[in-house]
Design an enzyme around this catalytic site. Sequence first.
Site: not given
Length: 221
Positions: A56, A82-84
């Site tokens: 996400l 967590v997509k960063v």
Amino acid sequence: MKIFLDTANLDSIKKYSEMGIVDGITTNPTLLSKEKGNPIQTMKEIVQYINGPVSLEIVASTFDEMMDEGLKLAKYGKNVVVKVPMTMDGLKVVKALSSNDIKTNVTLIFSANQALLAAKAGATYVSPFIGRLDDIGSEGLNLVSEIVQIFASYDISTQVLVASVRHPLHVIESAKMGADVVTLPPDILDKMIRHPLTDKGLDLFLNDWKKLEKEHPDLKF
Ligand code: G3P
């Protein structure tokens, strides 16, 4: 090699998951914008439906705001990644989240140097966007090959997640290179499943069975 589905469409996610061929999901704001309904609700539903990792994406650009979003997303479920984005603040976020045992996927990777630094910061996954490199006349698969080689040389545990995949050959080549994961839009998975000789062969078998049914009227399994 693991296969993730690159979509926020729950119907597609359910359809292919039931076949047992989906190990996880990747989403992004563009994919969420293609779906009806509240995107937050959609993300929560995907996380609940899938057992495997679900990426996400955060959308803030400063460290504090990115951390706030990342910590909130991580609470949606234990399987959240967590997509960063690959920025300076993004790397700080990766370092901080991974120190808190929160998995991260560094996205928009276009060079081996970016992948190396993301891994050093503690990323669980790096996502080279190979189709977008092909689009500008640069061989995207070369980037996968470089990253796989570098990570193997130094025993780096960060996984190479090939993204922006445009056709089945991208998948075969990534698998041959030893990429850990490919994330695929549903239409590419369809293309991988189908083969004209399978369809032709099946038609032949079914026609021959019909002939047998005529010869043996009470034929039943
Ligand atoms: O996972 C990243 C992917 O969604 C980007 O694909 O086709 O927009 O380059 P594309």
